[in-house]
Scaffold this active site. Structure first.
Site, PDB file in Angstrom:
ATOM      1  CE1 TYR A   1      28.208  61.208  30.883  1.00 53.60           C
ATOM      2  CE2 TYR A   1      27.722  63.061  32.350  1.00 53.60           C
ATOM      3  CZ  TYR A   1      28.020  61.732  32.235  1.00 53.60           C
ATOM      4  OH  TYR A   1      28.018  61.007  33.226  1.00 53.60           O
ATOM      5  CG  ASP A  32      36.129  48.632  30.997  1.00 52.41           C
ATOM      6  OD1 ASP A  32      35.870  49.179  31.825  1.00 52.41           O
ATOM      7  OD2 ASP A  32      36.791  49.290  29.775  1.00 52.41           O
ATOM      8  CB  THR A  70      25.388  61.502  35.898  1.00 52.25           C
ATOM      9  OG1 THR A  70      25.737  62.966  36.351  1.00 52.25           O
ATOM     10  CG2 THR A  70      24.624  61.802  34.544  1.00 52.25           C
ATOM     11  CG  ASP A  71      24.377  65.360  39.650  1.00 50.77           C
ATOM     12  OD1 ASP A  71      25.195  65.279  38.766  1.00 50.77           O
ATOM     13  OD2 ASP A  71      24.925  66.162  40.942  1.00 50.77           O
ATOM     14  CD  GLU A  72      26.939  66.214  34.176  1.00 50.04           C
ATOM     15  OE1 GLU A  72      27.065  66.646  33.146  1.00 50.04           O
ATOM     16  OE2 GLU A  72      28.443  66.245  35.027  1.00 50.04           O
ATOM     17  N   PRO A 101      43.457  75.428  34.296  1.00 51.09           N
ATOM     18  CG  PRO A 101      42.918  73.736  32.632  1.00 51.09           C
ATOM     19  CD  PRO A 101      43.817  74.004  33.818  1.00 51.09           C
ATOM     20  CG  HIS A 159      30.243  75.546  32.902  1.00 50.87           C
ATOM     21  ND1 HIS A 159      31.508  76.001  33.471  1.00 50.87           N
ATOM     22  CD2 HIS A 159      30.034  74.354  33.752  1.00 50.87           C
ATOM     23  CE1 HIS A 159      31.985  75.390  34.220  1.00 50.87           C
ATOM     24  NE2 HIS A 159      31.211  74.486  34.585  1.00 50.87           N
ATOM     25  CE  LYS A 203      25.231  57.823  32.374  1.00 51.25           C
ATOM     26  NZ  LYS A 203      25.698  56.497  32.642  1.00 51.25           N
TER      27      LYS A 203
HETATM   28  P1  NAD Z   1      35.237  56.487  33.200  1.00 53.72           P
HETATM   29  O1  NAD Z   1      35.257  57.251  32.082  1.00 53.72           O
HETATM   30  O2  NAD Z   1      36.037  56.613  34.064  1.00 53.72           O
HETATM   31  O3  NAD Z   1      35.019  54.961  32.950  1.00 53.72           O
HETATM   32  C1  NAD Z   1      34.270  54.479  32.012  1.00 53.72           C
HETATM   33  C2  NAD Z   1      34.684  52.877  31.779  1.00 53.72           C
HETATM   34  O4  NAD Z   1      33.927  52.361  30.787  1.00 53.72           O
HETATM   35  C3  NAD Z   1      36.005  52.850  31.248  1.00 53.72           C
HETATM   36  O5  NAD Z   1      36.724  51.657  31.857  1.00 53.72           O
HETATM   37  C4  NAD Z   1      35.819  52.427  29.664  1.00 53.72           C
HETATM   38  O6  NAD Z   1      36.789  51.832  29.430  1.00 53.72           O
HETATM   39  C5  NAD Z   1      34.364  51.733  29.688  1.00 53.72           C
HETATM   40  N1  NAD Z   1      33.688  51.851  28.495  1.00 53.72           N
HETATM   41  C6  NAD Z   1      33.652  52.920  27.601  1.00 53.72           C
HETATM   42  N2  NAD Z   1      33.003  52.501  26.782  1.00 53.72           N
HETATM   43  C7  NAD Z   1      32.930  51.358  26.690  1.00 53.72           C
HETATM   44  C8  NAD Z   1      32.057  50.351  25.796  1.00 53.72           C
HETATM   45  N3  NAD Z   1      31.613  50.848  24.577  1.00 53.72           N
HETATM   46  N4  NAD Z   1      32.009  49.190  26.221  1.00 53.72           N
HETATM   47  C9  NAD Z   1      32.687  48.599  27.297  1.00 53.72           C
HETATM   48  N5  NAD Z   1      33.015  49.677  28.225  1.00 53.72           N
HETATM   49  C10 NAD Z   1      33.263  50.959  27.861  1.00 53.72           C
HETATM   50  O7  NAD Z   1      33.669  56.775  33.835  1.00 53.72           O
HETATM   51  P2  NAD Z   1      33.410  57.025  35.656  1.00 53.72           P
HETATM   52  O8  NAD Z   1      33.610  58.473  35.930  1.00 53.72           O
HETATM   53  O9  NAD Z   1      33.974  55.970  36.362  1.00 53.72           O
HETATM   54  O10 NAD Z   1      31.682  56.899  35.478  1.00 53.72           O
HETATM   55  C11 NAD Z   1      31.402  55.367  35.378  1.00 53.72           C
HETATM   56  C12 NAD Z   1      29.696  55.883  35.194  1.00 53.72           C
HETATM   57  O11 NAD Z   1      29.272  56.475  36.458  1.00 53.72           O
HETATM   58  C13 NAD Z   1      29.165  56.360  34.060  1.00 53.72           C
HETATM   59  O12 NAD Z   1      28.009  55.704  33.577  1.00 53.72           O
HETATM   60  C14 NAD Z   1      29.021  57.843  34.614  1.00 53.72           C
HETATM   61  O13 NAD Z   1      27.815  58.342  33.594  1.00 53.72           O
HETATM   62  C15 NAD Z   1      28.236  57.436  35.897  1.00 53.72           C
HETATM   63  N6  NAD Z   1      28.639  58.653  36.822  1.00 53.72           N
HETATM   64  C16 NAD Z   1      30.099  59.212  36.968  1.00 53.72           C
HETATM   65  C17 NAD Z   1      30.163  60.286  37.905  1.00 53.72           C
HETATM   66  C18 NAD Z   1      31.315  60.769  38.093  1.00 53.72           C
HETATM   67  O14 NAD Z   1      31.623  61.843  38.848  1.00 53.72           O
HETATM   68  N7  NAD Z   1      32.461  60.166  37.582  1.00 53.72           N
HETATM   69  C19 NAD Z   1      28.988  60.852  38.930  1.00 53.72           C
HETATM   70  C20 NAD Z   1      27.882  60.053  38.547  1.00 53.72           C
HETATM   71  C21 NAD Z   1      27.610  59.161  37.461  1.00 53.72           C
HETATM   72  O1  DAU Z   2      27.804  65.484  38.447  1.00 51.95           O
HETATM   73  C1  DAU Z   2      28.354  64.159  37.969  1.00 51.95           C
HETATM   74  C2  DAU Z   2      29.106  64.307  36.766  1.00 51.95           C
HETATM   75  O2  DAU Z   2      30.490  64.780  37.206  1.00 51.95           O
HETATM   76  C3  DAU Z   2      29.392  63.054  36.250  1.00 51.95           C
HETATM   77  O3  DAU Z   2      28.207  62.588  35.481  1.00 51.95           O
HETATM   78  C4  DAU Z   2      30.515  63.171  34.907  1.00 51.95           C
HETATM   79  O4  DAU Z   2      30.851  61.960  34.397  1.00 51.95           O
HETATM   80  C5  DAU Z   2      31.593  63.636  35.455  1.00 51.95           C
HETATM   81  O5  DAU Z   2      32.851  64.033  34.662  1.00 51.95           O
HETATM   82  C6  DAU Z   2      31.395  65.049  36.389  1.00 51.95           C
HETATM   83  O6  DAU Z   2      31.120  65.965  35.582  1.00 51.95           O
HETATM   84  P1  DAU Z   2      31.667  67.634  35.709  1.00 51.95           P
HETATM   85  O7  DAU Z   2      31.665  68.223  34.286  1.00 51.95           O
HETATM   86  O8  DAU Z   2      30.984  68.220  36.545  1.00 51.95           O
HETATM   87  O9  DAU Z   2      33.046  67.360  35.937  1.00 51.95           O
HETATM   88  P2  DAU Z   2      34.688  67.627  35.841  1.00 51.95           P
HETATM   89  O10 DAU Z   2      35.567  67.203  36.658  1.00 51.95           O
HETATM   90  O11 DAU Z   2      34.916  67.773  34.334  1.00 51.95           O
HETATM   91  O12 DAU Z   2      34.273  69.272  36.111  1.00 51.95           O
HETATM   92  C7  DAU Z   2      33.912  69.923  37.344  1.00 51.95           C
HETATM   93  C8  DAU Z   2      33.863  71.375  37.381  1.00 51.95           C
HETATM   94  O13 DAU Z   2      35.064  71.859  37.135  1.00 51.95           O
HETATM   95  C9  DAU Z   2      32.892  71.675  36.052  1.00 51.95           C
HETATM   96  O14 DAU Z   2      32.105  72.917  36.599  1.00 51.95           O
HETATM   97  C10 DAU Z   2      33.966  72.026  35.226  1.00 51.95           C
HETATM   98  C11 DAU Z   2      34.957  72.601  35.972  1.00 51.95           C
HETATM   99  N1  DAU Z   2      36.430  72.738  35.435  1.00 51.95           N
HETATM  100  C12 DAU Z   2      36.768  71.226  34.963  1.00 51.95           C
HETATM  101  C13 DAU Z   2      37.898  70.917  34.196  1.00 51.95           C
HETATM  102  C14 DAU Z   2      38.378  69.488  33.599  1.00 51.95           C
HETATM  103  C15 DAU Z   2      37.165  73.631  35.208  1.00 51.95           C
HETATM  104  O15 DAU Z   2      36.942  74.614  35.620  1.00 51.95           O
HETATM  105  N2  DAU Z   2      38.615  73.385  34.551  1.00 51.95           N
HETATM  106  C16 DAU Z   2      38.939  71.954  34.473  1.00 51.95           C
HETATM  107  O16 DAU Z   2      40.072  71.958  33.592  1.00 51.95           O
END
Ligand code: NAD
Ligand code: DAU
Length: 377
Positions: free
Chosen positions: A183, A34, A134-136, A238, A317, A187
């Site tokens: 993003y 990391d 991710t599903d996105e 927000p 969005h 991905k």
């Molecule tokens: P996060 O942002 O919490 O963590 C990302 C980690 O990657 C951090 O520890 C960061 O330091 C490290 N990182 C970033 N750039 C780096 C680099 N260049 N080299 C080495 N390390 C690096 O992310 P998360 O929410 O835990 O997501 C993890 C993975 O899962 C991602 O690939 C994301 O696309 C995927 N994902 C996330 C969600 C979600 O809801 N959070 C859902 C589906 C998939």
């Molecule tokens: O679907 C998987 C994805 O879910 C992951 O791949 C991403 O890494 C993860 O960040 C997440 O993406 P979203 O954009 O869906 O998550 P976020 O928490 O940023 O936002 C969730 C929803 O809430 C989205 O519709 C935007 C809205 N939102 C978010 C924030 C931060 C608000 O309305 N206000 C806010 O301040």
């Protein structure tokens, strides 16, 4: 003995995956690679940092020579790749960093694995490169039923009071990619590179696409931890646009369990969608979070509803995400272990009980970021 690199292990999901593997597989050597960006936090791993089967390496996945060195030094035979820039709002402001880390970083991991594994007598035998996506990448689904309909399936996650679907279409593994944000475009590109390394060189790869995760250790720029912290401090919440956008929520430990199962039992070159058929409109989830925080803090339930502040919508969005995880459930027998209401209760309690973890993050640089993010909304 297996030597497994987990990238991004100091982040939200990565830390849960590292914890699960280190505790469950004492015979494995887990190497957490990391860079410790703003999102990486070693405090997420305090409980396992001294375990003999765990090594942390601070490195950038884009630094090919360093990554190559890690493969050689630790004789790596498996990769679970989570490191990425993960926040959609940041990608709108700074797409270059997302292309660099998510695309070039993944390519650097793939190329290092390929060169190292091809140099061994057994080559691909017993090797695995597992990419977490991710599903996105599938784009957005229309919200054809704004009032919500009975979903075709329910799981433990969706078995609580609320179990609605907001349309009859779901993300299945065979859907064409249609990413909208920088993003998700990055991905999607990284997913294509992973599949290309299988199709071109025969690398044993797997890709999974998961829905929105929630739970402990999530960086408080994401909806749920941000709002829990703001409610506690009675700061505005927000809500983007009308708050009608739909996300499909999964407890992070259930994602980590799916990753464990798929890493060990998944079929090479396959894609698995991970989700719990648990769709919620943002505004509905926000109300659940407000009620839960208020109740746990001994406030009158719902008294903080007036913190809800509608702000300018996120650019581009996506309206609705909804994962169809039937393949994973049928082929590998995975299903979520927690009802959403239980998961939210656990999550809110964790953030409220771990205020020092939160305060450590939300002071200093974060404060400047947060203010700049919302300054012109
Ligand atoms: P996060 O942002 O919490 O963590 C990302 C980690 O990657 C951090 O520890 C960061 O330091 C490290 N990182 C970033 N750039 C780096 C680099 N260049 N080299 C080495 N390390 C690096 O992310 P998360 O929410 O835990 O997501 C993890 C993975 O899962 C991602 O690939 C994301 O696309 C995927 N994902 C996330 C969600 C979600 O809801 N959070 C859902 C589906 C998939
Ligand atoms: O679907 C998987 C994805 O879910 C992951 O791949 C991403 O890494 C993860 O960040 C997440 O993406 P979203 O954009 O869906 O998550 P976020 O928490 O940023 O936002 C969730 C929803 O809430 C989205 O519709 C935007 C809205 N939102 C978010 C924030 C931060 C608000 O309305 N206000 C806010 O301040």
């Amino acid at each position: 003995m297996r030597n497994i690199i987990i990238t991004g292990g100091a982040g939200f999901i990565g830390s849960h995956v590292v914890r699960l593997f280190v505790n469950k597989y004492p015979d494995y050597h887990i190497i957490n690679v990391d860079k410790l960006t703003y999102a990486g936090n070693l405090a997420n791993l305090k409980d396992i940092e001294d375990k003999p089967n765990y090594t942390f390496v601070k490195a950038d996945i884009c630094d090919f020579e360093t990554i190559m060195g890690i493969f050689r030094k630790h004789n790596v035979d498996g990769v679970i790749h989570l490191a990425a820039e993960s926040h959609v709002d940041r990608s709108i402001k700074d797409p270059f960093t997302f292309a660099q880390t998510n695309v070039m970083g993944t390519l650097s991991m793939l190329q290092a694995a390929k060169l190292y594994w091809e140099s061994l007598p057994e080559k691909w035998e017993g090797k695995r490169f597992y990419h977490i996506s991710t599903d996105e990448v599938y784009g957005a689904l229309e919200m054809t039923d704004p009032e919500g309909i009975e979903p075709p399936f329910t799981t433990k996650a969706s078995s609580g009071k609320h179990h609605l679907a907001y349309g009859s279409k779901f993300f299945t593994e065979d859907l064409k990619y249609q990413p909208h944000s920088p993003y998700s475009a990055a991905k999607a590109s990284s997913d294509h590179f992973v599949r290309a390394f299988h199709d071109t060189y025969g690398m044993p790869t797997i890709v999974t696409n998961c829905s929105n995760n929630y739970g402990p250790y999530q960086f408080p720029e994401k909806l749920i931890p941000l709002f829990i912290n703001n409610i506690r401090h009675r700061k505005p919440l927000p809500v983007y646009g009308k708050g009608e956008n739909v996300r499909d929520w999964l407890f992070v430990e259930d994602h980590a369990r799916a990753i464990d199962l798929i890493f060990h039992k998944g079929t090479i070159a396959e894609t698995y969608n991970i989700g719990g058929f648990n769709e919620w409109k943002n505004i509905d989830i926000i109300k659940v979070v407000i009620n839960t925080v208020d109740r746990i803090l001994g406030r009158k339930e719902g008294e903080d509803m007036d913190l809800i502040t509608y702000v300018t919508d996120r650019a581009g969005h996506d309206m609705r995400y909804a994962i169809d995880s039937t393949k994973l459930q049928k082929e590998l027998g995975w299903e979520p272990s927690l009802q959403f209401e239980e998961g939210i209760e656990k999550t809110v309690r964790w953030y409220l009980d771990n205020q020092a973890w939160m305060d450590n993050i939300t002071s200093g640089e974060y404060e400047k970021y947060y203010e700049s993010m919302y300054a012109n909304r």
